[in-house]
Design an enzyme around this catalytic site. Structure first.
Site, PDB file in Angstrom:
ATOM      1  N   ASN A   1      74.361  67.765  59.092  1.00  0.00           N
ATOM      2  CA  ASN A   1      74.280  67.741  57.630  1.00  0.00           C
ATOM      3  C   ASN A   1      75.640  68.128  57.069  1.00  0.00           C
ATOM      4  OD1 ASN A   1      71.553  67.140  57.859  1.00  0.00           O
ATOM      5  ND2 ASN A   1      70.940  69.287  57.786  1.00  0.00           N
TER       6      ASN A   1
ATOM      7  N   VAL B   1      74.292  75.861  55.625  1.00  0.00           N
ATOM      8  CA  VAL B   1      75.218  76.851  56.186  1.00  0.00           C
ATOM      9  C   VAL B   1      76.573  76.163  56.365  1.00  0.00           C
ATOM     10  CG1 VAL B   1      75.713  78.403  58.102  1.00  0.00           C
ATOM     11  CG2 VAL B   1      73.329  78.050  57.360  1.00  0.00           C
TER      12      VAL B   1
ATOM     13  N   HIS C   1      77.945  72.581  62.305  1.00  0.00           N
ATOM     14  CA  HIS C   1      76.949  72.690  63.371  1.00  0.00           C
ATOM     15  C   HIS C   1      76.282  71.351  63.616  1.00  0.00           C
ATOM     16  CE1 HIS C   1      75.038  73.758  59.536  1.00  0.00           C
ATOM     17  NE2 HIS C   1      73.935  73.195  59.989  1.00  0.00           N
TER      18      HIS C   1
ATOM     19  N   HIS D   1      72.752  69.841  64.946  1.00  0.00           N
ATOM     20  CA  HIS D   1      71.353  70.098  65.314  1.00  0.00           C
ATOM     21  C   HIS D   1      71.023  69.228  66.526  1.00  0.00           C
ATOM     22  CE1 HIS D   1      69.973  72.008  61.424  1.00  0.00           C
ATOM     23  NE2 HIS D   1      71.041  71.360  60.980  1.00  0.00           N
TER      24      HIS D   1
HETATM   25  P1  5GP Z   1      71.873  72.866  57.691  1.00  0.00           P
HETATM   26  O1  5GP Z   1      70.907  72.454  56.621  1.00  0.00           O
HETATM   27  O2  5GP Z   1      73.027  73.676  57.141  1.00  0.00           O
HETATM   28  O3  5GP Z   1      72.294  71.718  58.553  1.00  0.00           O
HETATM   29  O4  5GP Z   1      71.013  73.774  58.655  1.00  0.00           O
HETATM   30  C1  5GP Z   1      71.170  75.133  58.822  1.00  0.00           C
HETATM   31  C2  5GP Z   1      70.174  75.540  59.876  1.00  0.00           C
HETATM   32  O5  5GP Z   1      70.451  76.871  60.234  1.00  0.00           O
HETATM   33  C3  5GP Z   1      68.718  75.493  59.407  1.00  0.00           C
HETATM   34  O6  5GP Z   1      67.962  74.647  60.266  1.00  0.00           O
HETATM   35  C4  5GP Z   1      68.261  76.953  59.497  1.00  0.00           C
HETATM   36  O7  5GP Z   1      66.930  77.097  59.954  1.00  0.00           O
HETATM   37  C5  5GP Z   1      69.263  77.565  60.467  1.00  0.00           C
HETATM   38  N1  5GP Z   1      69.544  78.963  60.220  1.00  0.00           N
HETATM   39  C6  5GP Z   1      69.885  79.521  59.014  1.00  0.00           C
HETATM   40  N2  5GP Z   1      70.116  80.836  59.152  1.00  0.00           N
HETATM   41  C7  5GP Z   1      69.926  81.112  60.474  1.00  0.00           C
HETATM   42  C8  5GP Z   1      70.012  82.323  61.237  1.00  0.00           C
HETATM   43  O8  5GP Z   1      70.307  83.414  60.744  1.00  0.00           O
HETATM   44  N3  5GP Z   1      69.750  82.231  62.568  1.00  0.00           N
HETATM   45  C9  5GP Z   1      69.419  81.038  63.167  1.00  0.00           C
HETATM   46  N4  5GP Z   1      69.175  81.074  64.480  1.00  0.00           N
HETATM   47  N5  5GP Z   1      69.324  79.878  62.473  1.00  0.00           N
HETATM   48  C10 5GP Z   1      69.576  79.928  61.144  1.00  0.00           C
END
Ligand code: 5GP
Length: 104
Positions: free
Chosen positions: A85, A94, A98, A100
């Protein structure tokens, strides 16, 4: 600005870490959307794909090459999905790059 993922790298916030080397950290997503839901992050603080520079190409390749190894190690021999994303319209929450890795 440091994100929650930078704090996980520094062990200031706990996470279920499944792989680590000098360049990347891999841990389980706190809110899994599949039986296996891993996040592959660079230790270098890169906010998103928009900030990836040409000098990061080996790091990005390293992350990509890890995906099939991680998938196999977590029982996803038949296949897996990946998602990056990027930015507000891409649903990024975040701002630390990263990948997924998801699979059932
Ligand atoms: P994004 O939408 O930015 O691609 O996804 C961020 C991902 O980080 C989400 O799937 C969310 O569940 C995961 N996430 C957010 N905060 C934390 C955390 O403190 N620990 C872990 N293990 N995952 C997190």
């Amino acid at each position: 600005m440091s994100t929650i993922f930078a704090k996980i790298i520094r062990r200031e916030v706990p996470a279920d870490i499944v792989y680590e080397d000098d360049r990347v950290l891999v841990f389980k997503d706190i809110n899994p959307r599949a039986r296996v839901h891993l996040l592959i992050i660079p230790k270098k603080e890169i906010a998103s794909m928009f900030e990836v520079k040409p000098e990061d190409k080996d790091l990005i390749a390293h992350m990509m090459l890890l995906l099939p190894q991680l998938a196999k190690a977590h029982g996803l021999e038949k296949g897996f999905k990946t998602q990056i994303n990027t930015g507000e319209a891409g649903g990024q929450e975040v701002y630390h790059l990263h990948i997924h890795l998801l699979g059932n």
